[in-house]
Design a protein around this motif. Sequence first.
Motif, PDB file in Angstrom:
ATOM      1  N   TYR A 226       0.842  -1.214   0.000  1.00  0.00           N
ATOM      2  CA  TYR A 226       0.000   0.000   0.000  1.00  0.00           C
ATOM      3  C   TYR A 226       0.871   1.255   0.000  1.00  0.00           C
ATOM      4  CZ  TYR A 226      -3.656   3.274   1.526  1.00  0.00           C
ATOM      5  OH  TYR A 226      -4.528   4.339   1.625  1.00  0.00           O
ATOM      6  N   LEU A 227       1.853   1.291   0.894  1.00  0.00           N
ATOM      7  CA  LEU A 227       2.693   2.482   0.986  1.00  0.00           C
ATOM      8  C   LEU A 227       3.501   2.692  -0.279  1.00  0.00           C
ATOM      9  CD1 LEU A 227       3.923   2.162   4.677  1.00  0.00           C
ATOM     10  CD2 LEU A 227       2.269   3.816   3.775  1.00  0.00           C
ATOM     11  N   ARG A 229       2.565   2.397  -3.144  1.00  0.00           N
ATOM     12  CA  ARG A 229       1.718   3.086  -4.125  1.00  0.00           C
ATOM     13  C   ARG A 229       1.650   4.583  -3.830  1.00  0.00           C
ATOM     14  NH1 ARG A 229      -3.883   0.240  -3.782  1.00  0.00           N
ATOM     15  NH2 ARG A 229      -4.384   1.807  -5.392  1.00  0.00           N
ATOM     16  N   CYS A 230       1.869   4.961  -2.545  1.00  0.00           N
ATOM     17  CA  CYS A 230       1.822   6.369  -2.142  1.00  0.00           C
ATOM     18  C   CYS A 230       3.169   7.063  -2.310  1.00  0.00           C
ATOM     19  CB  CYS A 230       1.430   6.494  -0.672  1.00  0.00           C
ATOM     20  SG  CYS A 230      -0.080   5.667  -0.185  1.00  0.00           S
ATOM     21  N   MET A 231       4.244   6.298  -2.219  1.00  0.00           N
ATOM     22  CA  MET A 231       5.597   6.861  -2.191  1.00  0.00           C
ATOM     23  C   MET A 231       6.566   5.751  -2.550  1.00  0.00           C
ATOM     24  SD  MET A 231       5.966   6.877   1.974  1.00  0.00           S
ATOM     25  CE  MET A 231       4.186   7.071   2.212  1.00  0.00           C
TER      26      MET A 231
END
Length: 282
Positions: A226-227, A229-231
């Motif tokens: 998940y992370l 995908r954010c950074m």
Amino acid sequence: MKLLRFGPKGQEKPGLVDADGIVRDLSAVVDDIAGDVLSDAGLARLRALDTSTLPRAPEGVRLGACVGRVGKMVCIGLNYADHAAESNLPVPTEPVVFNKWTSAIVGPNDNVEIPRGSNKTDWEVELGVVIGKPCKNVDAADALDHVAGYCVVNDVSEREWQIERGGQWDKGKGFDTFGPIGPWLVTRDEVADPQQLDLWLEVDGHRYQNGNTRTMIFGVAELVAYLSRCMSLQPGDVISTGTPPGVGLGIKPTPVYLKAGQTIRLGISGLGEQLQRTVAAQ
């Protein structure tokens, strides 16, 4: 392997714990427990060493944070359903993400400072995940391949600044000394399942937190994916994965918070223990 950093604050040397529990100095081999040292190739090089030839660290030497040059410390909130309940908040449908400033990072047994004027400083034992290989947009099935290892984190939190002063969690999470990490980084090959780890915390000998990572809402692999995908996640980045119930904020009928002169002891099975004294910030 158990990798660590030892010595005075700001002058830490890289080290490891050998099979006999002796801390060995790695400074002739690598410059820090950071960067490419955390890659699969870097860790394989360390595993191949004859540790008996390495110098011993001084007895009783201070331990620093087990990872150097941390680029970012990303934290997950409300990642245990029963902790969300004690906080009177709904169970998240996606990970709750916030940051802890890298200036908060200290060694596992360093003092924790109670901020000036604080009456609501709290504790949170958490599983820390250390990234070893860069990752961006990875799938959960491949996410753990990007993990160098795991460690104990105390996500110290000032609840007034977190909740009551503008609704921005980062403010209450990033005070100096609010990020003890260690005592060591345990490489992922020694952690059979990061979702089967007991974690606990005591204040002045009273056990407040008892939990197991199997009750996480979002597991380690899901969080890394998940992370990513954010950074982009880089070697040495630390993910603090949330805390089980038993924080001071959730104690009924009256919350219990830290004050200067107390002792915090916490640990995770197979990953070691931390021991901190609380002091008033100057």
